[in-house]
Design an enzyme around this catalytic site. Structure first.
Site, PDB file in Angstrom:
ATOM      1  N   ALA A 189      15.997  -8.754  -0.940  1.00 32.05           N
ATOM      2  CA  ALA A 189      15.848 -10.190  -0.652  1.00 32.05           C
ATOM      3  C   ALA A 189      16.419 -11.033  -1.804  1.00 32.05           C
ATOM      4  O   ALA A 189      16.289 -12.244  -1.812  1.00 32.05           O
ATOM      5  CB  ALA A 189      14.390 -10.526  -0.402  1.00 32.05           C
TER       6      ALA A 189
ATOM      7  N   ARG B  72       4.114   7.767  -4.863  1.00 31.98           N
ATOM      8  CA  ARG B  72       5.211   7.787  -5.832  1.00 31.98           C
ATOM      9  C   ARG B  72       6.176   8.934  -5.656  1.00 31.98           C
ATOM     10  O   ARG B  72       7.166   9.023  -6.360  1.00 31.98           O
ATOM     11  CB  ARG B  72       4.604   7.858  -7.248  1.00 31.98           C
ATOM     12  CG  ARG B  72       3.769   6.661  -7.583  1.00 31.98           C
ATOM     13  CD  ARG B  72       2.783   6.967  -8.705  1.00 31.98           C
ATOM     14  NE  ARG B  72       1.713   7.828  -8.225  1.00 31.98           N
ATOM     15  CZ  ARG B  72       0.732   8.295  -8.975  1.00 31.98           C
ATOM     16  NH1 ARG B  72       0.706   7.987 -10.239  1.00 31.98           N
ATOM     17  NH2 ARG B  72      -0.218   9.061  -8.459  1.00 31.98           N
TER      18      ARG B  72
ATOM     19  N   ARG C 150      -3.118   8.297   4.893  1.00 33.07           N
ATOM     20  CA  ARG C 150      -2.813   7.087   5.665  1.00 33.07           C
ATOM     21  C   ARG C 150      -3.015   7.244   7.172  1.00 33.07           C
ATOM     22  O   ARG C 150      -3.035   6.229   7.881  1.00 33.07           O
ATOM     23  CB  ARG C 150      -1.391   6.628   5.362  1.00 33.07           C
ATOM     24  CG  ARG C 150      -1.159   6.329   3.878  1.00 33.07           C
ATOM     25  CD  ARG C 150      -2.135   5.311   3.316  1.00 33.07           C
ATOM     26  NE  ARG C 150      -1.880   5.027   1.910  1.00 33.07           N
ATOM     27  CZ  ARG C 150      -2.529   4.107   1.214  1.00 33.07           C
ATOM     28  NH1 ARG C 150      -3.503   3.406   1.768  1.00 33.07           N
ATOM     29  NH2 ARG C 150      -2.254   3.910  -0.053  1.00 33.07           N
TER      30      ARG C 150
ATOM     31  N   GLN D 238       0.850  -1.204   0.000  1.00 31.23           N
ATOM     32  CA  GLN D 238       0.000   0.000   0.000  1.00 31.23           C
ATOM     33  C   GLN D 238       0.887   1.256   0.000  1.00 31.23           C
ATOM     34  O   GLN D 238       0.617   2.228  -0.702  1.00 31.23           O
ATOM     35  CB  GLN D 238      -0.877   0.026   1.259  1.00 31.23           C
ATOM     36  CG  GLN D 238      -1.932  -1.054   1.306  1.00 31.23           C
ATOM     37  CD  GLN D 238      -2.905  -0.858   2.453  1.00 31.23           C
ATOM     38  OE1 GLN D 238      -2.597  -0.212   3.463  1.00 31.23           O
ATOM     39  NE2 GLN D 238      -4.085  -1.418   2.325  1.00 31.23           N
ATOM     40  N   TRP D 239       1.903   1.216   0.818  1.00 28.50           N
ATOM     41  CA  TRP D 239       2.776   2.378   1.043  1.00 28.50           C
ATOM     42  C   TRP D 239       3.469   2.796  -0.257  1.00 28.50           C
ATOM     43  O   TRP D 239       3.611   3.981  -0.560  1.00 28.50           O
ATOM     44  CB  TRP D 239       3.809   1.965   2.093  1.00 28.50           C
ATOM     45  CG  TRP D 239       4.571   3.052   2.751  1.00 28.50           C
ATOM     46  CD1 TRP D 239       5.218   4.099   2.161  1.00 28.50           C
ATOM     47  CD2 TRP D 239       4.800   3.187   4.164  1.00 28.50           C
ATOM     48  NE1 TRP D 239       5.847   4.851   3.104  1.00 28.50           N
ATOM     49  CE2 TRP D 239       5.608   4.329   4.335  1.00 28.50           C
ATOM     50  CE3 TRP D 239       4.427   2.457   5.284  1.00 28.50           C
ATOM     51  CZ2 TRP D 239       6.050   4.754   5.591  1.00 28.50           C
ATOM     52  CZ3 TRP D 239       4.860   2.882   6.521  1.00 28.50           C
ATOM     53  CH2 TRP D 239       5.646   4.014   6.676  1.00 28.50           C
ATOM     54  N   ILE D 240       3.934   1.809  -1.048  1.00 30.62           N
ATOM     55  CA  ILE D 240       4.738   2.092  -2.240  1.00 30.62           C
ATOM     56  C   ILE D 240       3.920   2.804  -3.319  1.00 30.62           C
ATOM     57  O   ILE D 240       4.466   3.350  -4.264  1.00 30.62           O
ATOM     58  CB  ILE D 240       5.378   0.786  -2.795  1.00 30.62           C
ATOM     59  CG1 ILE D 240       6.617   1.068  -3.662  1.00 30.62           C
ATOM     60  CG2 ILE D 240       4.364  -0.055  -3.563  1.00 30.62           C
ATOM     61  CD1 ILE D 240       7.798   1.537  -2.904  1.00 30.62           C
TER      62      ILE D 240
HETATM   63  C1  FAD Z   1      -8.348   4.378   1.771  1.00 26.49           C
HETATM   64  C2  FAD Z   1      -7.614   4.045   0.521  1.00 26.49           C
HETATM   65  C3  FAD Z   1      -8.060   3.016  -0.296  1.00 26.49           C
HETATM   66  C4  FAD Z   1      -7.374   2.691  -1.482  1.00 26.49           C
HETATM   67  N1  FAD Z   1      -7.834   1.649  -2.265  1.00 26.49           N
HETATM   68  C5  FAD Z   1      -7.146   1.324  -3.394  1.00 26.49           C
HETATM   69  C6  FAD Z   1      -7.582   0.235  -4.250  1.00 26.49           C
HETATM   70  O1  FAD Z   1      -8.574  -0.404  -3.970  1.00 26.49           O
HETATM   71  N2  FAD Z   1      -6.849  -0.058  -5.350  1.00 26.49           N
HETATM   72  C7  FAD Z   1      -5.738   0.651  -5.695  1.00 26.49           C
HETATM   73  O2  FAD Z   1      -5.120   0.354  -6.713  1.00 26.49           O
HETATM   74  N3  FAD Z   1      -5.309   1.690  -4.926  1.00 26.49           N
HETATM   75  C8  FAD Z   1      -5.978   2.031  -3.793  1.00 26.49           C
HETATM   76  N4  FAD Z   1      -5.524   3.065  -3.011  1.00 26.49           N
HETATM   77  C9  FAD Z   1      -4.322   3.778  -3.439  1.00 26.49           C
HETATM   78  C10 FAD Z   1      -4.677   5.158  -4.070  1.00 26.49           C
HETATM   79  O3  FAD Z   1      -5.440   4.991  -5.240  1.00 26.49           O
HETATM   80  C11 FAD Z   1      -3.385   5.919  -4.399  1.00 26.49           C
HETATM   81  O4  FAD Z   1      -2.628   5.168  -5.335  1.00 26.49           O
HETATM   82  C12 FAD Z   1      -2.506   6.160  -3.189  1.00 26.49           C
HETATM   83  O5  FAD Z   1      -3.270   6.646  -2.116  1.00 26.49           O
HETATM   84  C13 FAD Z   1      -1.422   7.152  -3.535  1.00 26.49           C
HETATM   85  O6  FAD Z   1      -2.037   8.402  -3.707  1.00 26.49           O
HETATM   86  P1  FAD Z   1      -1.420   9.494  -4.679  1.00 26.49           P
HETATM   87  O7  FAD Z   1      -1.327   8.979  -6.062  1.00 26.49           O
HETATM   88  O8  FAD Z   1      -2.206  10.751  -4.458  1.00 26.49           O
HETATM   89  O9  FAD Z   1       0.032   9.691  -3.985  1.00 26.49           O
HETATM   90  P2  FAD Z   1       1.455   9.954  -4.625  1.00 26.49           P
HETATM   91  O10 FAD Z   1       1.872   8.878  -5.533  1.00 26.49           O
HETATM   92  O11 FAD Z   1       2.336  10.247  -3.442  1.00 26.49           O
HETATM   93  O12 FAD Z   1       1.296  11.236  -5.440  1.00 26.49           O
HETATM   94  C14 FAD Z   1       1.077  12.501  -4.822  1.00 26.49           C
HETATM   95  C15 FAD Z   1       0.435  13.392  -5.831  1.00 26.49           C
HETATM   96  O13 FAD Z   1       1.373  13.622  -6.884  1.00 26.49           O
HETATM   97  C16 FAD Z   1       0.688  13.662  -8.121  1.00 26.49           C
HETATM   98  N5  FAD Z   1       1.195  12.575  -8.973  1.00 26.49           N
HETATM   99  C17 FAD Z   1       2.100  11.630  -8.630  1.00 26.49           C
HETATM  100  N6  FAD Z   1       2.356  10.843  -9.670  1.00 26.49           N
HETATM  101  C18 FAD Z   1       1.600  11.270 -10.694  1.00 26.49           C
HETATM  102  C19 FAD Z   1       1.403  10.842 -12.020  1.00 26.49           C
HETATM  103  N7  FAD Z   1       2.070   9.839 -12.562  1.00 26.49           N
HETATM  104  N8  FAD Z   1       0.523  11.522 -12.772  1.00 26.49           N
HETATM  105  C20 FAD Z   1      -0.164  12.556 -12.279  1.00 26.49           C
HETATM  106  N9  FAD Z   1      -0.036  13.024 -11.015  1.00 26.49           N
HETATM  107  C21 FAD Z   1       0.839  12.380 -10.235  1.00 26.49           C
HETATM  108  C22 FAD Z   1      -0.801  13.530  -7.820  1.00 26.49           C
HETATM  109  O14 FAD Z   1      -1.349  14.790  -7.645  1.00 26.49           O
HETATM  110  C23 FAD Z   1      -0.804  12.796  -6.508  1.00 26.49           C
HETATM  111  O15 FAD Z   1      -1.969  13.015  -5.757  1.00 26.49           O
HETATM  112  C24 FAD Z   1      -6.201   3.410  -1.848  1.00 26.49           C
HETATM  113  C25 FAD Z   1      -5.752   4.448  -1.015  1.00 26.49           C
HETATM  114  C26 FAD Z   1      -6.439   4.753   0.141  1.00 26.49           C
HETATM  115  C27 FAD Z   1      -5.899   5.879   1.023  1.00 26.49           C
END
Ligand code: FAD
Length: 310
Positions: A123, A114, A231, A109-111
Site C-alpha cells: 500500500a 513466523r 486457527r 493475527q495471521w502474521i
Molecule cells: C486463541 C489465541 C489467542 C491469542 N491471543 C494472543 C494475545 O492476546 N496476544 C498476543 O500477543 N498473541 C496472541 N496469540 C498469538 C500467539 O501467542 C502466537 O503468537 C501465535 O499463535 C503464533 O504461534 P507460534 O509462535 O507457535 O507460531 P509460529 O510463529 O508459526 O511458530 C511455530 C513454532 O516455531 C517455533 N518458533 C518460531 N519462532 C520462534 C522463536 N523466535 N523462538 C523460539 N521458537 C520459535 C515455536 O516452537 C513455535 O511454536 C493468540 C493465539 C491464539 C491461537
C-alpha cells in the site's frame, strides 16, 4: 468476493497453461489450483503452487532412492505413526503457497505465525481496494461475559442495525478521506490538478482495520499443521477460523493421508495434564472425584469435564 473480469481472465489463462513434469503432482489439488475459494464477504484463498504429496513424506521418512512408497496401507500407517509421535521433519518436505485476501485485523493475527514466507500487497506502491469486512448478522456478537477473548449472544434489532451502520459508515468515510488525500482517480489521473496529493505510504494510515489486504503466503506442511491446529480451533476468532477451515479443504485434496492423521491426532485430539490423567484414572477405577480433591483448579476442572462430556 468480487474478482474483476480481468482477474478472472488472468486466472483462466494461468490454468490453461500446462507443462509435463517428472515431479509428483496431485490431481485433486491440480483441479483446485489458482481457483479462488470465497472466505468472509470479500476474501478468498487460492492455492498458487505446491511441492510434494503424501508419498514425499514417506520418501523422506525412509530416505529412499525411488518414490519410497510401499502398500498404501503401510504408507498410511507410517504417516500416522509420524504424526502421533511428533516426528515432524518428514512433513516439512511438502510446501504450499497460497494467495490470501483478508481484512487487516485478521492479517495482524495471521502474521504472528513466523514460520511462513510472506509477501504482502504494497500500500506504499498501490492503492488499496474499496472493500471492507462487514460481519454477517449471525457474527455480530456481544462481548462474552465468561471468556475475555470470546463472543457472547448475537446482537439484535436496533442495536445490531446501528453497529452495522457504524461499521459501514466509518469504513466508507475513512476510505473516502484516503482517496481525497491521495488526490488520485482510479485511472491514476489527479482528482484536482492543483493539488499534489499525499504519499500512498502516509494516506493508508487513515484506513479502518476491516479494509482488505492481500498476500502470498508459503509454508511447509508441518508448520501449516501448527497454524491450522491453532486457527481452525474453536478458540480461534471466527474471522481467521474460516480461512483455516478453507485451507484444510485444500490440504485434504493435497495430502489426504497426512490430513486425516492431522485431524485424528492433532485437531480432534486433546492433551491431558498429568493431574488430569490421574483424575481420569481415578474415575475409571470407580471413584467419585470432586474438583476440590482433584488437584485441578476450578477452570482446569471445567475444561476436563467439557472434554469428557460431563
Ligand atoms: C486463541 C489465541 C489467542 C491469542 N491471543 C494472543 C494475545 O492476546 N496476544 C498476543 O500477543 N498473541 C496472541 N496469540 C498469538 C500467539 O501467542 C502466537 O503468537 C501465535 O499463535 C503464533 O504461534 P507460534 O509462535 O507457535 O507460531 P509460529 O510463529 O508459526 O511458530 C511455530 C513454532 O516455531 C517455533 N518458533 C518460531 N519462532 C520462534 C522463536 N523466535 N523462538 C523460539 N521458537 C520459535 C515455536 O516452537 C513455535 O511454536 C493468540 C493465539 C491464539 C491461537
Amino acid at each position: 468476493m468480487a474478482l474483476t473480469p480481468d482477474q478472472q481472465a488472468e486466472i483462466a489463462a494461468a490454468r490453461a497453461v500446462t507443462a509435463e513434469t517428472a515431479r509428483p503432482t496431485v490431481p485433486a489439488l491440480e483441479a483446485l489450483l489458482f481457483h479462488a475459494t470465497p472466505v468472509l464477504d470479500h476474501g478468498f484463498i487460492r492455492v498458487i503452487d505446491y511441492m510434494g504429496d503424501d508419498a514425499a513424506i514417506v520418501q523422506a521418512a525412509r530416505v529412499s532412492y525411488g518414490r519410497g512408497t510401499r502398500r498404501v496401507s503401510e504408507d498410511a500407517g507410517l504417516i500416522r505413526y509420524l504424526m502421533r509421535h511428533r516426528h515432524s521433519t518428514p512433513f516439512e518436505m511438502c510446501e504450499i503457497k497460497f494467495h490470501v485476501k483478508l481484512p487487516i485485523f485478521v492479517a495482524r493475527q495471521w502474521i504472528r505465525h513466523r514460520t511462513a514466507n510472506v509477501n504482502e500487497y504494497s500500500a506504499r506502491y498501490s492503492i488499496l481496494d474499496r472493500e471492507f469486512y462487514i460481519p454477517a448478522p449471525a457474527q455480530l456478537a456481544a462481548q462474552s461475559t465468561v471468556n475475555r477473548q470470546g463472543r457472547g449472544d448475537v446482537l439484535e434489532g436496533e442495536e445490531a442495525a446501528r453497529v452495522l451502520h457504524l461499521l459501514h459508515d466509518d469504513a466508507t468515510r475513512a476510505y473516502d478521506h484516503y482517496v481525497d488525500m491521495l488526490n488520485e482517480n482510479p485511472d491514476g489521473t489527479p482528482r484536482d490538478p492543483a493539488k499534489q496529493g499525499l504519499a500512498r505510504e502516509l494516506a493508508r494510515m487513515n484506513l479502518t482495520l476491516n479494509t482488505y489486504t492481500q498476500w502470498y503466503w508459503k509454508i511447509d506442511l508441518h508448520n501449516l499443521f501448527h497454524f491450522l491446529s491453532l486457527r481452525a480451533d474453536a478458540h480461534a476468532q471466527y474471522e481467521i477460523r474460516v480461512y483455516a477451515e478453507a485451507m484444510i479443504e485444500a490440504v485434504r485434496a493435497w495430502v489426504p493421508i497426512a490430513a486425516q492423521a492431522f485431524e485424528d491426532y492433532r485437531l480432534g485430539a486433546v492433551t491431558l495434564s498429568a493431574q488430569m490423567l490421574a483424575v481420569v484414572q481415578r474415575m475409571l477405577a470407580g471413584e467419585a472425584v470432586e474438583q476440590k480433591a482433584s488437584g485441578l483448579s476450578a477452570r482446569e476442572w471445567r475444561e476436563l469435564m467439557a472434554v469428557l462430556g460431563r
